[in-house]
Design an enzyme around this catalytic site. Structure first.
Site, mmCIF file in Angstrom:
data_model
loop_
_atom_site.group_PDB
_atom_site.id
_atom_site.type_symbol
_atom_site.label_atom_id
_atom_site.label_comp_id
_atom_site.label_asym_id
_atom_site.label_seq_id
_atom_site.Cartn_x
_atom_site.Cartn_y
_atom_site.Cartn_z
ATOM 1 N N HIS A 1 -53.970 20.068 32.595
ATOM 2 C CA HIS A 1 -53.718 19.846 34.023
ATOM 3 C C HIS A 1 -54.371 18.535 34.439
ATOM 4 O O HIS A 1 -55.593 18.394 34.412
ATOM 5 C CB HIS A 1 -54.275 21.002 34.853
ATOM 6 N N ASP B 1 -54.959 15.967 37.436
ATOM 7 C CA ASP B 1 -54.914 15.695 38.871
ATOM 8 C C ASP B 1 -54.683 14.209 39.105
ATOM 9 O O ASP B 1 -55.496 13.386 38.661
ATOM 10 C CB ASP B 1 -56.234 16.087 39.528
ATOM 11 N N ASP C 1 -52.737 25.171 40.192
ATOM 12 C CA ASP C 1 -53.900 24.714 40.954
ATOM 13 C C ASP C 1 -53.721 24.598 42.469
ATOM 14 O O ASP C 1 -54.727 24.460 43.165
ATOM 15 C CB ASP C 1 -54.384 23.364 40.403
ATOM 16 N N ASP D 1 -58.372 21.399 33.016
ATOM 17 C CA ASP D 1 -58.256 20.054 33.583
ATOM 18 C C ASP D 1 -58.531 18.993 32.525
ATOM 19 O O ASP D 1 -59.575 19.007 31.856
ATOM 20 C CB ASP D 1 -59.246 19.873 34.734
ATOM 21 N N HIS E 1 -52.202 18.256 45.381
ATOM 22 C CA HIS E 1 -53.037 19.281 46.003
ATOM 23 C C HIS E 1 -54.503 18.897 46.150
ATOM 24 O O HIS E 1 -55.296 19.720 46.621
ATOM 25 C CB HIS E 1 -52.913 20.601 45.226
#
Length: 948
Positions: A180, A182, A294, A431, A574
């Protein structure tokens, strides 16, 4: 003239009827036989009654005379206006004052509303189809939310199974490696890419090709596209082969994994289209499954958009732990998610809810994180991270594979007991995982040894393998013998949302609804400009191509549109629009938003210039000297917009207006001009009535030589209009606002505006009202805040009581922050040091009440127009709470509306995501999205974010 005669005749008739009635009454009294029999002597009581009746009649006659006089004055005013309009060719009548001092805008001959058929709104039909078995509002009302200790699965319960549960059908396990990423959180998008993401993707190409049994899942197209632009053609070909063979899956396919509470659906669609088009163009694939591990709560809107994008399945993770526990106990973790208004199941999408605390490895293999962490081989001894439960992983060898496989299989089996099929999904990632080749080897080699052992033991009745998300859903559909996207037998149907999210105790993630609201507002501004720029560019470019003028028009502006779409998409992430990123990352987002906003204004200026020209061949593109200026400018990413001042001189000035809506629009347009002596003409050259108002710097200080000119403008759908401004006095059409300032005992000097009447009162007013033809809004005199609203066609006032409140935060370690809202108790009334200065402005096209408090300036405006504008109240607030420490300012609206349990009755600061007026944090709530949205005040973030 005919109308005047008719009104005069009516008035005379009413007068005659009243006089004749009085004559008949007197005549009846004088000729009553019974009274003559008494010798003509009237008793004193009867004389008194008669005298009272005569006085009442006289009073009625006097009132009747006043009414006729007012009608006569109104007729004369209308006649004069009509004559003036006819003399100058104006298209309509001017606003006028009534006898009681209020403004009236004459009705237009055309309708302001269109009739709406119930068939136009599917949800209005309602009730025809079967009701979903799971309705989230009912589920939330039934759950105790008691947070009982569940043992090793703290937020759940003990799970058991029998030794022969899989004798008839093997357990099929899909372990899905994922990372994941971000696009901004602790680091900026570019820094994450440079330091981690590019290494993940580079290693992915190498490591997946080493073994065809390996799989990998990716979601964020923004990172993937940046990486794609920096790799060789050979590596691109390898990626296409991996995608084609099914080893690599791009899930969801959006530009980011968006927030589902703050984002407007326009932006959600935009980022989804941008990602899907990029994938189609570069990889030739269309995503099949959605992956949202998430976002802080989940909306049915996202499920609807994914289904309409032709995805058939999706996965979600961050759901309140009590709901997860309930769904796990009832085997409802997989369901068909249906829109609440859907009557025929056309919006259904299969949704998988992850059952445990997080999407990291310790919380995905089964209910016991202490055991699952031992199978996260990045945590092998000697690495940078370890297991908090103090039991480290062990590399898989021939000597320990049987024992380790049995331990892992026990977790798989327990987890599978929470679902309705014997197909199990086990995510393997976290992450920014797999950023080093060593982790790829540790995870894939050790798990493959476990799989080989498990699959080689038929008596275990398990088949385990690496897989993608779509591999899992395909196997589930196959096991349940239904087509992809269809409802598997026995699976429940659910409607509703999964807000608000709590990960433990009472830690509700509702703070992010309003964190860093200035940038939430800037997001809406960029979104509105993007829509307008795309429409104008499309119209101008299409015309230029058809007319053979493509070489003269800047078709290169398309690149600016693409960059702006991607910037807007990036901000839907997000940790971006939510306001939960670190301060430096927020600044990076802000700079990107402002840069794209400036670019879009260039696109709009170029397209509008081309489209308004009668002779298109005269168009010349000169980026150094644009033909048009923009309506406002921003000096910095965190600055308020400064409206452009139009300097009036001997030459006329032109204002180009654009309506980006697909329906006709009547709105008041306000411009700043340098003189009160101004004439405004339509694009046909007809003079228009305008409202002239002072431009205020503060509650009591007028900006000298700057004036607001407000004019109603009707624009066709997707249409342009032009206003012409000339210096000169048009006393008949320049209608000044009247202003009243109430100092409420404060010793302040009030500057007097030129050309607008001003009345200053040292004391405060009593309760007062603003009204138009459709609506009356009543305000509290002491506070200046709204109290009630009444529609003109209703007698009963509706209570709409506004109040500012202050929340504190807890004294414990856990406090309100960017993510959480943890107040120290009930909100307390906001008590300013001094009473607010109130400024009431009234005019023909709008009236407003401005209340100036120490920390917030609120303006409530009522437009005097037909249509939606006239039936609405425009509420805006400018908030500055930089001197607040661990306090939050809230606006509560209490009504007496009988909503029968609907969300509208919830106090504003406790409202679920998506409602308009939650509490304000670090500034003002962004307000409504829309083409005419105004940006509001900035404020720094106070608390650092933290990932839970």
């Amino acid at each position: 003239m005919k109308l005047k005669k008719q009104v005069t005749v009516c008035g005379a008739a009413v007068f005659c009827v009243a006089v004749f009635s009085l004559y008949l009454m007197l005549d009846r009294v004088q000729h009553d036989p019974s009274r003559h029999q008494n010798g003509g002597n009237f008793p004193r009581s009867q004389i008194s009654v008669l005298q009272n009746r005569i006085e009442q009649l006289e009073q009625l006659l006097e009132e009747n005379h006043e009414i006729i006089s007012h009608i006569k004055e109104s007729v004369l005013e209308l006649t004069a206006n009509a004559a003036a309009a006819a003399a100058e060719g104006a298209p309509g009548l001017l606003p006028y004052h009534t006898a009681n001092g209020s403004w009236v805008v004459p009705p237009e001959p055309r309708p302001s509303f269109f009739s709406v058929s119930p068939q136009d709104c599917q949800f209005a039909l309602g009730g025809r189809g079967p009701k979903p078995g799971l309705q989230m509002q009912a589920v939330a009302e039934e759950l105790p939310f008691d947070n009982v200790d569940g043992g090793v699965w703290k937020q759940g319960f003990d799970i058991s199974y029998g030794p022969h549960d899989w004798d008839a059908e093997d357990l099929q396990v899909f372990v899905v490696p994922h990372s994941h990423n971000d696009p901004g959180w602790i680091k900026t998008f570019d820094k994450y890419y440079a330091e981690q993401t590019q290494h993940i993707l580079n290693s992915m190409v190498t490591k997946l090709q080493e073994d065809p049994r390996r799989r990998f899942l990716w979601a964020e197209v923004s990172f993937f596209a940046k990486w794609w632009d920096n790799i060789s053609a050979q590596k691109k070909a390898a990626v296409r082969r991996l995608v084609g063979s099914g080893q690599l899956e791009i899930a969801t396919g959006g530009w980011v994994m968006p927030d589902e509470a703050n984002s407007h659906y326009f932006a959600l669609i935009d980022q989804l289209i941008e990602g899907h088009q990029w994938l189609e163009k570069n990889l030739g694939v269309t995503p099949r499954s959605g992956w949202a591990v998430d976002p802080f709560g989940h909306s049915p809107t996202m499920a609807y958009l994914l289904r309409r994008a032709n995805l058939t399945s999706m996965l979600i993770q961050r759901v309140h732990y009590a709901i997860k526990k309930h769904f796990a106990a009832t085997h409802s973790l997989e369901f068909m998610w249906r829109q609440s208004w859907d009557a025929d199941s056309s919006t259904d999408i299969l949704c998988h809810m992850m059952p445990f605390y997080s999407y990291d490895v310790p919380h995905t293999c089964g209910p016991d994180p202490k055991i699952c962490c031992q199978f996260d081989f990045k945590r092998l001894p000697g690495g940078r991270i370890n297991c908090p439960w103090k039991v480290p992983p062990r590399a898989i060898t021939e000597a320990n594979v049987a024992e380790r496989a049995a331990l892992l299989l026990d977790q798989y089996r327990k987890k599978s007991r929470l679902f309705r099929t014997n197909v199990l999904l086990v995510p393997l990632g976290d992450d920014f995982r797999y950023d080093k080749p060593q982790e790829w080897d540790a995870q894939f080699l050790n798990y493959q040894r476990l799989f080989d052992f498990l699959n080689g033991q038929p008596d275990l009745h398990v088949q385990a393998q690496f897989g993608t998300l779509s591999d899992y859903f395909d196997a589930l559909y196959k096991r349940t013998r239904v087509e992809p996207g269809a409802q598997p037998p026995g699976f429940p149907v659910l409607s509703g949302d999964f807000f608000s999210y709590a990960d433990r105790e009472d830690h509700y993630w509702t703070g992010y609804y309003t964190s860093r609201p200035f940038y939430k507002s800037l997001d809406r501004v960029l979104e509105a400009h993007l829509r307008g720029a795309e429409i104008l560019y499309s119209l101008a470019a299409a015309h230029a191509r058809r007319s053979g003028l493509a070489s003269q028009y800047p078709l290169s502006n398309f690149a600016l549109l693409t960059e702006a779409r991607r910037t807007l998409g990036l901000f839907q992430h997000h940790d971006a629009i939510t306001g939960t990123a670190k301060e430096a990352v927020v600044v990076d987002y802000g700079v990107r938003l402002l840069r794209s906003l400036v670019s879009l204004k260039q696109v709009i200026v170029n397209a509008a210039h081309y489209l308004v020209l009668g002779d298109k061949e005269a168009y010349r593109f000169d980026p150094e000297a644009p033909f048009l200026q923009t309506d406002d400018t921003r000096l910095n990413h965190d600055a308020l917009p400064e409206p452009t001042l139009i300097q009036l001189d001997a030459s006329p000035r032109y204002v180009v207006l654009f309506n980006p809506l697909d329906q006709e629009r009547l709105s008041v347009v306000t411009l700043l001009v340098s003189s009160p002596r101004v004439r405004v003409l339509s694009d046909e050259g007809q003079p228009l009535a305008v409202q002239l108002s002072p431009h205020w710097r503060s509650a009591t200080d007028v900006v000298p030589e700057v004036y607001q000119v407000s004019v109603p403008v009707r624009l066709p759908a997707l249409g342009l209009g032009v206003l012409q401004l000339q210096a000169g006095l048009d006393a008949h059409r320049t209608l000044p606002s009247s202003v009243r300032v109430y100092l409420q005992g404060r010793k302040l000097a009030v500057s007097r505006p030129e050309a607008c009447p001003l009345r200053v009162s040292d004391s405060g007013p009593g309760d007062f009202a603003l009204s138009n033809r459709y609506l009356q809004a009543r305000f509290s005199g002491p506070s200046g805040l709204l109290k009630s609203v009444r529609r003109a066609d209703e007698e009963r006032e509706q209570r709409v009581d506004m109040q500012f409140l202050v929340y504190g935060t807890r004294t414990s370690k856990d406090k309100s922050g960017a993510y959480l809202f943890l107040p120290d108790g009930e909100a307390q009334p906001y008590v300013p040091k001094e009473p607010p200065v109130l400024r009431v402005t009234e005019g023909p096209f709008f009236s407003e009440v401005a209340a100036f408090y120490e920390h917030v300036h609120q303006v409530v405006r009522l437009y005097n127009l037909p249509g939606v504008e006239g039936l609405s109240l425009d509420v805006s607030s400018l908030v500055d709470i930089r001197d607040y420490v661990n306090k939050e300012l809230a606006l509560r609206i209490q009504t007496d509306i009988d909503s029968q349990g609907a969300a509208a009755a919830v106090p504003a600061e406790a409202a679920p995501a998506g409602q308009l007026l939650p509490h304000a944090r670090h500034g003002l709530h962004p307000g409504r999205p829309g083409p005419a949205h105004a940006a509001h005040g900035p404020g720094p973030g106070r608390l650092q974010p933290r990932r839970r």
